[in-house]
Design an enzyme around this catalytic site. Structure first.
Site, short mmCIF file in Angstrom:
data_model
loop_
_atom_site.label_atom_id
_atom_site.label_comp_id
_atom_site.label_asym_id
_atom_site.label_seq_id
_atom_site.Cartn_x
_atom_site.Cartn_y
_atom_site.Cartn_z
N SER A 179 0.70 -1.32 -0.14
CA SER A 179 -0.04 -0.03 -0.10
C SER A 179 0.91 1.25 -0.31
CB SER A 179 -0.87 0.09 1.06
OG SER A 179 -0.36 -0.10 2.29
N HIS A 207 -5.32 -2.99 -3.20
CA HIS A 207 -4.86 -1.96 -4.12
C HIS A 207 -4.86 -2.72 -5.58
CE1 HIS A 207 -4.21 1.08 -1.09
NE2 HIS A 207 -3.86 0.14 -0.28
N LYS A 239 -11.72 1.45 -2.24
CA LYS A 239 -10.55 2.14 -3.00
C LYS A 239 -11.05 2.19 -4.43
CE LYS A 239 -7.63 1.34 0.61
NZ LYS A 239 -6.92 0.32 1.71
C1 LIG Z 1 -7.00 0.23 2.94
C2 LIG Z 1 -6.41 -1.04 3.34
C3 LIG Z 1 -7.26 -1.71 4.05
C4 LIG Z 1 -8.09 -1.62 5.08
O1 LIG Z 1 -9.26 -1.30 4.15
P1 LIG Z 1 -10.42 -0.88 4.79
O2 LIG Z 1 -11.73 -1.12 4.15
O3 LIG Z 1 -10.18 0.71 4.66
O4 LIG Z 1 -10.85 -0.82 6.10
C5 LIG Z 1 -6.50 -3.34 4.28
N1 LIG Z 1 -5.27 -3.66 3.54
C6 LIG Z 1 -4.65 -2.79 3.01
C7 LIG Z 1 -3.56 -3.38 2.27
C8 LIG Z 1 -5.20 -1.54 2.66
O5 LIG Z 1 -4.80 -0.54 1.75
#
Ligand SMILES: *Cc1c(COP(=O)(O)O)cnc(C)c1O
Length: 389
Positions: A179, A207, A239
């Protein structure tokens, strides 16, 4: 020391170390141009990779579903919070990623905690990449299994940890796309290793989903793999899909076990049904508008070409996550402030989110950006990086 004095002292340390975090307050929708209470900016720091967070069609789907279902789910999934539209979304997601079943969670954070909690306990082993997202680290810490971490992307080190363990159940947790760095995990090697050691591997594709693969099916499509044992896929909806929530995809026994045993699934209110309806519409767009992924790839290429010409310290990444590694937090903040003065917003990411001495500007792109937006970012970076040597 009183509580108050202790907290005040800790906050003062944070300030002194340039690690104090502040929230930027937006007053309008997410997008390439955002309005905050300080001004309006060209923004390169959302995870709305496909530009769907403020898409008219997704908004309409949410509005219409709110008319039909109301706002709150009103109960947990296992009580009376589970709606037909949740079920439809689970089926659509399972089909999209090519898994027998999928299960919705309220957030990705909770999905990761839930997987480890349901599958592991005392006497088991979790191994993780050192650069994993905090939610995977916490999943490893909270499940009571032994937690070992391996050097970033070091398959040999991971293999040694598995080989040395006598634990009955072994789980590998990894970001599929890291990330804060944008690079890809060595997924095929980790999957092969899991097979050899009778382990399972959780791929957190927060991602990759919607972004990687010709069809946007994410890291599995990119690596020509499927969400079948030993793979457990976790995808997020906040995302590239532009909405909110997360899901786990895998085989029947896995999903049914999560429903029975994952505490972050059982003991929480179901997500608003209208959000599930909006996500169904976003998923349709992800499938039917591949131009969004192509645009994103073109913008990333344009940025990397320009950054190379300027000699910017851009990390080795082909994904929409393009971090510029700065080093110390103070300098990362100064560069971020300089960009903000030029009307461009890129947030500085500092420890403990990233390792010491690797504070960075995490530049991310969206299909909603234009080529001119990328050029404006490069111009701003060129000026500000020169001023902040
Ligand atoms: C954003 C993210 C999460 C968390 O997801 P949410 O739905 O925002 O809680 C988990 N793992 C990774 C790699 C992320 O970037």
């Amino acid at each position: 020391m009183t509580w108050d004095a202790e907290l005040t002292r800790r906050l003062a340390h944070r300030h002194a170390d340039n690690l104090f975090r502040r929230r930027i307050t937006l007053t309008g929708a997410q997008g390439p141009r955002i309005v905050t209470d300080e001004g309006s900016y060209l923004s390169f720091c959302s995870n709305d990779y496909l530009g769907l967070a403020n898409d008219r069609r997704v908004i309409r789907a949410l509005q219409e579903a709110a008319d039909q279902y109301g706002v709150g789910a009103g109960a947990a999934h296992l009580v009376t919070g589970h709606q037909r539209i949740h079920e439809s979304l689970e089926q659509a997601l399972a089909e999209f990623v090519g898994a027998p079943r999928a299960l919705l969670f309220s957030t990705g954070y909770m999905a990761n905690l839930g997987i480890a909690n349901a599958l592991l306990g005392r006497g088991d082993l979790v191994i993780e990449d050192r650069l994993n997202h905090a939610s995977l680290i916490d999943a490893g810490l909270l499940c009571r299994a032994e937690l070992r971490r391996y050097t970033h992307a070091d398959v040999g080190a991971a293999r040694r940890l598995l080989a040395a363990s006598t634990a009955e159940r072994k789980l590998i947790l990894t970001d599929a796309v890291f990330s804060m760095d944008g690079d890809l995990a060595p997924v095929p090697e980790l999957v092969a290793m899991a097979v050899d050691h009778d382990a399972r591997v959780v791929l957190d594709d927060a991602h990759g989903l919607g972004v990687l693969g010709a069809g946007g099916r994410g890291s599995l499509e990119h690596h020509a793999l499927t969400a079948a044992p030993p793979v457990i896929l976790m995808g997020t909806l906040g995302k590239a899909l532009g909405t909110f929530g997360a899901f786990v995809a895998g085989d029947e026994a896995l999903i049914e076990t999560l429903i029975q045993e994952a505490r972050t699934y059982i003991y929480t209110t179901a997500p608003p049904p209208a959000v599930a309806a909006a996500t169904c519409e976003a998923l349709r767009i992800v499938r039917e508008e591949p131009w969004r992924r192509e645009r994103l790839r073109d913008l990333v290429r344009r940025f990397r070409r320009g950054a190379a010409e300027l000699g910017l310290p851009v990390a080795d990444s082909d994904t929409p996550i393009q971090p510029i590694i700065i080093g110390e937090p103070q300098r990362a903040l100064a560069v971020g402030r300089g960009l903000q003065k030029a009307g461009v917003l890129v947030t500085a990411i500092r420890p403990p989110t990233v390792p010491l001495h690797t504070s960075r500007l995490r530049v991310t792109f969206s299909a909603a950006h234009s080529e001119q937006d990328v050029d404006q970012l490069l111009d701003a970076l060129s000026g500000v990086m020169n001023d902040n040597h």
